[in-house]
Scaffold this motif. Structure first.
Motif, PDB file in Angstrom:
ATOM      1  N   GLN A   1       0.829  -1.200   0.000  1.00 30.67           N
ATOM      2  CA  GLN A   1       0.000   0.000   0.000  1.00 30.67           C
ATOM      3  C   GLN A   1       0.872   1.262   0.000  1.00 30.67           C
ATOM      4  O   GLN A   1       0.646   2.205  -0.749  1.00 30.67           O
ATOM      5  N   LYS A   2       1.915   1.197   0.840  1.00 23.61           N
ATOM      6  CA  LYS A   2       2.818   2.338   0.971  1.00 23.61           C
ATOM      7  C   LYS A   2       3.551   2.599  -0.361  1.00 23.61           C
ATOM      8  O   LYS A   2       3.749   3.743  -0.782  1.00 23.61           O
ATOM      9  N   LEU A   3       3.933   1.477  -0.973  1.00 20.68           N
ATOM     10  CA  LEU A   3       4.639   1.586  -2.253  1.00 20.68           C
ATOM     11  C   LEU A   3       3.734   2.238  -3.302  1.00 20.68           C
ATOM     12  O   LEU A   3       4.154   3.121  -4.040  1.00 20.68           O
ATOM     13  N   LYS A   4       2.495   1.786  -3.319  1.00 20.87           N
ATOM     14  CA  LYS A   4       1.514   2.347  -4.268  1.00 20.87           C
ATOM     15  C   LYS A   4       1.379   3.845  -4.092  1.00 20.87           C
ATOM     16  O   LYS A   4       1.364   4.603  -5.050  1.00 20.87           O
ATOM     17  N   GLU A   5       1.339   4.214  -2.803  1.00 22.57           N
ATOM     18  CA  GLU A   5       1.157   5.650  -2.520  1.00 22.57           C
ATOM     19  C   GLU A   5       2.349   6.467  -3.005  1.00 22.57           C
ATOM     20  O   GLU A   5       2.240   7.639  -3.305  1.00 22.57           O
ATOM     21  N   ASN A   6       3.517   5.825  -3.029  1.00 23.78           N
ATOM     22  CA  ASN A   6       4.735   6.572  -3.388  1.00 23.78           C
ATOM     23  C   ASN A   6       5.105   6.458  -4.865  1.00 23.78           C
ATOM     24  O   ASN A   6       6.139   6.973  -5.268  1.00 23.78           O
ATOM     25  N   LEU A   7       4.318   5.718  -5.596  1.00 23.25           N
ATOM     26  CA  LEU A   7       4.658   5.545  -7.017  1.00 23.25           C
ATOM     27  C   LEU A   7       4.561   6.885  -7.757  1.00 23.25           C
ATOM     28  O   LEU A   7       3.696   7.705  -7.410  1.00 23.25           O
ATOM     29  N   PRO A   8       5.354   7.116  -8.730  1.00 22.93           N
ATOM     30  CA  PRO A   8       6.446   6.249  -9.165  1.00 22.93           C
ATOM     31  C   PRO A   8       7.677   6.334  -8.268  1.00 22.93           C
ATOM     32  O   PRO A   8       7.936   7.410  -7.720  1.00 22.93           O
ATOM     33  N   VAL A   9       8.383   5.236  -8.185  1.00 18.73           N
ATOM     34  CA  VAL A   9       9.610   5.191  -7.370  1.00 18.73           C
ATOM     35  C   VAL A   9      10.806   5.057  -8.307  1.00 18.73           C
ATOM     36  O   VAL A   9      10.874   4.119  -9.106  1.00 18.73           O
ATOM     37  N   ASP A  10      11.716   6.017  -8.238  1.00 23.48           N
ATOM     38  CA  ASP A  10      12.864   6.014  -9.154  1.00 23.48           C
ATOM     39  C   ASP A  10      13.906   4.961  -8.787  1.00 23.48           C
ATOM     40  O   ASP A  10      14.530   4.360  -9.640  1.00 23.48           O
ATOM     41  N   ASN A  11      14.062   4.814  -7.530  1.00 22.92           N
ATOM     42  CA  ASN A  11      15.089   3.840  -7.095  1.00 22.92           C
ATOM     43  C   ASN A  11      14.487   2.983  -5.993  1.00 22.92           C
ATOM     44  O   ASN A  11      14.334   3.408  -4.837  1.00 22.92           O
ATOM     45  N   PHE A  12      14.131   1.775  -6.365  1.00 24.79           N
ATOM     46  CA  PHE A  12      13.373   0.895  -5.457  1.00 24.79           C
ATOM     47  C   PHE A  12      14.136   0.594  -4.152  1.00 24.79           C
ATOM     48  O   PHE A  12      13.612   0.694  -3.052  1.00 24.79           O
ATOM     49  N   PHE A  13      15.416   0.229  -4.263  1.00 18.43           N
ATOM     50  CA  PHE A  13      16.194  -0.142  -3.069  1.00 18.43           C
ATOM     51  C   PHE A  13      16.394   1.037  -2.116  1.00 18.43           C
ATOM     52  O   PHE A  13      16.366   0.889  -0.907  1.00 18.43           O
ATOM     53  N   LYS A  14      16.563   2.206  -2.748  1.00 23.13           N
ATOM     54  CA  LYS A  14      16.695   3.401  -1.901  1.00 23.13           C
ATOM     55  C   LYS A  14      15.402   3.674  -1.156  1.00 23.13           C
ATOM     56  O   LYS A  14      15.393   4.067   0.009  1.00 23.13           O
ATOM     57  N   TRP A  15      14.319   3.429  -1.885  1.00 20.98           N
ATOM     58  CA  TRP A  15      12.998   3.635  -1.261  1.00 20.98           C
ATOM     59  C   TRP A  15      12.825   2.676  -0.064  1.00 20.98           C
ATOM     60  O   TRP A  15      12.351   3.063   1.003  1.00 20.98           O
ATOM     61  N   CYS A  16      13.251   1.462  -0.258  1.00 20.04           N
ATOM     62  CA  CYS A  16      13.155   0.470   0.844  1.00 20.04           C
ATOM     63  C   CYS A  16      13.921   0.953   2.079  1.00 20.04           C
ATOM     64  O   CYS A  16      13.423   0.935   3.210  1.00 20.04           O
ATOM     65  N   ASN A  17      15.110   1.393   1.827  1.00 21.66           N
ATOM     66  CA  ASN A  17      15.969   1.864   2.928  1.00 21.66           C
ATOM     67  C   ASN A  17      15.338   3.041   3.658  1.00 21.66           C
ATOM     68  O   ASN A  17      15.261   3.080   4.890  1.00 21.66           O
ATOM     69  N   LYS A  18      14.850   3.984   2.848  1.00 22.50           N
ATOM     70  CA  LYS A  18      14.280   5.200   3.446  1.00 22.50           C
ATOM     71  C   LYS A  18      13.009   4.874   4.245  1.00 22.50           C
ATOM     72  O   LYS A  18      12.829   5.351   5.360  1.00 22.50           O
ATOM     73  N   THR A  19      12.188   4.021   3.646  1.00 23.46           N
ATOM     74  CA  THR A  19      10.922   3.650   4.320  1.00 23.46           C
ATOM     75  C   THR A  19      11.191   3.000   5.696  1.00 23.46           C
ATOM     76  O   THR A  19      10.565   3.350   6.692  1.00 23.46           O
ATOM     77  N   LEU A  20      12.112   2.107   5.681  1.00 24.71           N
ATOM     78  CA  LEU A  20      12.425   1.435   6.958  1.00 24.71           C
ATOM     79  C   LEU A  20      13.025   2.402   7.967  1.00 24.71           C
ATOM     80  O   LEU A  20      12.750   2.318   9.163  1.00 24.71           O
ATOM     81  N   LYS A  21      13.863   3.287   7.459  1.00 24.13           N
ATOM     82  CA  LYS A  21      14.468   4.289   8.362  1.00 24.13           C
ATOM     83  C   LYS A  21      13.412   5.160   8.998  1.00 24.13           C
ATOM     84  O   LYS A  21      13.479   5.476  10.180  1.00 24.13           O
ATOM     85  N   ASP A  22      12.431   5.511   8.191  1.00 23.63           N
ATOM     86  CA  ASP A  22      11.340   6.345   8.720  1.00 23.63           C
ATOM     87  C   ASP A  22      10.550   5.601   9.795  1.00 23.63           C
ATOM     88  O   ASP A  22      10.159   6.160  10.805  1.00 23.63           O
ATOM     89  N   ASP A  23      10.361   4.305   9.522  1.00 13.97           N
ATOM     90  CA  ASP A  23       9.544   3.523  10.470  1.00 13.97           C
ATOM     91  C   ASP A  23      10.313   3.114  11.737  1.00 13.97           C
ATOM     92  O   ASP A  23       9.760   3.096  12.829  1.00 13.97           O
ATOM     93  N   TYR A  24      11.547   2.736  11.577  1.00 20.80           N
ATOM     94  CA  TYR A  24      12.276   2.122  12.709  1.00 20.80           C
ATOM     95  C   TYR A  24      13.568   2.821  13.131  1.00 20.80           C
ATOM     96  O   TYR A  24      14.252   2.366  14.008  1.00 20.80           O
ATOM     97  N   LYS A  25      13.934   3.885  12.484  1.00 22.78           N
ATOM     98  CA  LYS A  25      15.201   4.582  12.746  1.00 22.78           C
ATOM     99  C   LYS A  25      16.393   3.717  12.344  1.00 22.78           C
ATOM    100  O   LYS A  25      17.239   4.137  11.573  1.00 22.78           O
ATOM    101  N   LYS A  26      16.421   2.486  12.926  1.00 22.46           N
ATOM    102  CA  LYS A  26      17.561   1.630  12.599  1.00 22.46           C
ATOM    103  C   LYS A  26      17.083   0.533  11.640  1.00 22.46           C
ATOM    104  O   LYS A  26      16.091  -0.130  11.927  1.00 22.46           O
ATOM    105  N   VAL A  27      17.769   0.421  10.539  1.00 19.41           N
ATOM    106  CA  VAL A  27      17.335  -0.567   9.539  1.00 19.41           C
ATOM    107  C   VAL A  27      18.054  -1.894   9.793  1.00 19.41           C
ATOM    108  O   VAL A  27      19.276  -1.927   9.895  1.00 19.41           O
TER     109      VAL A  27
END
Lengths: 175, 397
Positions: free
Chosen positions: B321-347
């Motif tokens: 759902q979160k991915l859908k909301e953020n589409l389009p995503v230019d760099n998928f792996f970067k998006w993963c990293n950032k999303t987790l950082k936002d949620d948990y601080k530590k990835v």
């Protein structure tokens, strides 16, 4: 300054709480230099050296009372059990070898079992084995291999204590 | 005495069991009561009261009886059951022997008949004296051995008392009597008699007297040898044995007293070991002794406490759902990293890989450059080299 032969050994052994026995070379040196060592230990540590014909040992006010008590309990129990078994306990302790198995039999079948079980150094076979090692280090017994030992002349220290109990008791009854 | 000697001896033999029991009674109680005599004779089924009195084995003492001394001594001797005698009793021989000897010396040239009579009496006294000493040694040895075996289960304190009494009252005084080096001892007196008789057995005008002195002299050689043997038994066997009983009993009584309350008694001082430098030769043993103190402590058990770490479960629906909301995503792996950082601080790498699994969703359309482009993403201490992946809006079905 000149010191008697084996001076270092004498000091180390006495400070370690060992009984020095007539069979050791240091015994003769100690007896020959009785005055010197009496003064030496008194002046250096405020300890008293006791000389007898059977052993030399050192005493201070800082006594390992728990160890002494456990030693007395052990020898008292052994004497009592040997006598109960019809043995001449004094002769056996003086002249015979003991096997650990024999000690185990006496202690595990003793009527003083409650006392034995409540004593940390005597409560089970392993504790007793360690305790025997302690007696060995203090020269109260001499181990012969892992399972056998003989009492040294230092056992008389404890026998004298037992005699004194009766003497003091009689003296206090007489007063 | 009316009866024939052989009849009396046969009687003694035939009824020895009864006589022996009467002897035990008298030894124990000092007298044989009328009732006891009846009981013993009835028990054995023979009424021999009349013969016992007729043969003068027993004599009347008021209403009771006692065995006559001559029979008492005979039975005592046969049974070797002597009671230890106080040395005072034996000491009386000192007086009689000394007195006879004095008269013999003083009236050596007097009446020969009287002289011979005195030598004969002296010989009898010496014999009696020796027999008494021998009896005493035997009885003391028997008593001591019995005490040693402790058949009668004598209490340790009683053993100390008995052993002490025998040493102080019997053995040491008896030893004095037998000590030839002691000028006041009987043995010393016998030595003088021996010297004297040796002189006159060879040099006396009357032959009968010479023979008497000769007999006395040889008797004394024998007696002195025997006394020496008795003295050796006393000093080498009896005294050490009884001393040992006394010492053992004292020590054992002491231990039993101690064991009654071992933690409340004062104990002898034993030096407390001092701390020593680690460079000492005995370091190993000293350390062992210190550790042994703790070796026998009660075992302590720790229950394994489970750390209840919150288990992270990848919520695929949430992140899709979160991915859908953020589409389009230019760099998928970067998006993963950032999303987790936002949620948990530590990835955490585990979460990172879980999130990247979204890329394998068949519904997503991935776009790559013709020539693969890689870039580095740092997740904690880990640096990952990942391709650049783009996800467009259109990719979502």
């Amino acid at each position: 300054m000149e010191f008697p032969n084996h001076h270092r050994q004498i000091v180390e052994d006495l400070m370690a709480g060992k009984f020095i026995l007539p069979t050791e070379r240091t015994f003769e040196v100690l007896k020959e230099n009785e005055d010197f060592y009496t003064q030496f230990f008194k002046a250096s540590f405020n300890y008293d050296v006791r000389f007898t014909q059977d052993y030399v040992y050192m005493v201070s006010d800082e006594s390992n009372e728990m160890l002494s008590r456990d030693m007395c309990i052990f020898i008292a129990l052994l004497s009592y059990e040997l006598d109960r078994d019809g043995k001449n306990f004094l002769e056996r302790i003086q002249y015979s070898e003991f096997e650990m198995e024999e000690i185990e039999n006496y202690l595990t079948n003793s009527s003083y079992i409650d006392l034995i079980l409540s004593n940390k150094q005597l409560k089970d076979a392993e504790s007793r084995r360690n305790f025997i090692n302690t007696l060995n280090r203090r020269n109260i017994i001499e181990k012969i291999g892992d399972n056998r030992f003989v009492f040294t002349s230092a056992h008389k220290f404890f026998m004298d204590f037992a005699s004194d109990i009766v003497k003091f008791e009689n003296a206090s009854e007489g007063n | 005495m009316k009866a024939e000697p052989r009849t009396i001896l046969r009687f003694l033999l035939e009824y020895f069991d009864i006589i022996s029991e009467l002897y035990d009674t008298q030894s124990k109680d000092g007298i044989i009561t009328f009732e006891t005599l009846n009981q013993i004779t009835e028990k054995h089924g023979f009424d021999i009261k009349i013969q016992l009195l007729e043969y003068k084995v027993l004599s009347n003492v008021n209403e009771n009886y006692e065995i006559r001394t001559v029979y008492y001594n005979l039975i005592e001797f046969i049974l070797s059951e002597f009671k230890p005698m106080l040395p005072e009793t034996i000491e009386k021989y000192h007086i009689s022997i000394a007195e006879l000897f004095r008269k013999i010396r003083e009236q050596l040239n007097g009446d020969k008949v009287l002289l011979n009579q005195r030598i004969s009496e002296l010989s009898n006294e010496i014999r009696s004296f020796y027999e008494m000493v021998e009896k005493n040694t035997i009885s003391l040895l028997n008593e001591t051995r019995e005490l040693k075996a402790n058949v009668k289960k004598v209490d340790y304190r009683e053993k100390i008392i008995r052993a002490s009494r025998w040493i102080d009252e019997y053995i040491i005084p008896l030893n004095k009597i037998l000590d030839i080096n002691h000028s006041a001892s009987i043995a010393n007196k016998l030595y003088d008699v021996s010297e004297f008789s040796n002189k006159y057995r060879l040099n006396f005008d009357d032959e009968n007297t010479r023979v008497q002195f000769e007999r006395l002299y040889f008797q004394l050689i024998q007696v002195n040898d025997n006394l020496l043997r008795q003295s050796k038994i006393l000093t080498n066997e009896l005294l050490p044995l009884i001393e040992r009983i006394r010492t053992e009993s004292i020590i054992l009584t002491g231990w039993i007293t101690f064991l009654k309350n071992p933690y409340k008694q004062k104990v002898p001082k034993i030096l407390k070991r001092k701390e020593v430098t680690v460079y000492s030769q005995d370091t190993f043993f000293n350390a062992a002794e210190i550790f042994e103190q703790f070796k026998n402590e009660e075992d302590v058990y720790f229950d394994e406490v489970e750390v209840e770490a919150e288990k992270w479960i990848f919520d695929k629906e949430h992140y899709t759902q979160k991915l859908k909301e953020n589409l389009p995503v230019d760099n998928f792996f970067k998006w993963c990293n950032k999303t987790l950082k936002d949620d948990y601080k530590k990835v955490e790498i585990e979460k990172f890989f879980a999130l990247t699994s979204l890329a394998f969703d068949e519904n997503l359309l991935l776009e790559y450059t013709a020539k693969p482009e890689y870039e580095k993403i740092k997740i904690n201490d880990l640096t990952l080299t990942v391709p650049k992946i783009k996800i467009n809006n259109h990719g979502i079905s």
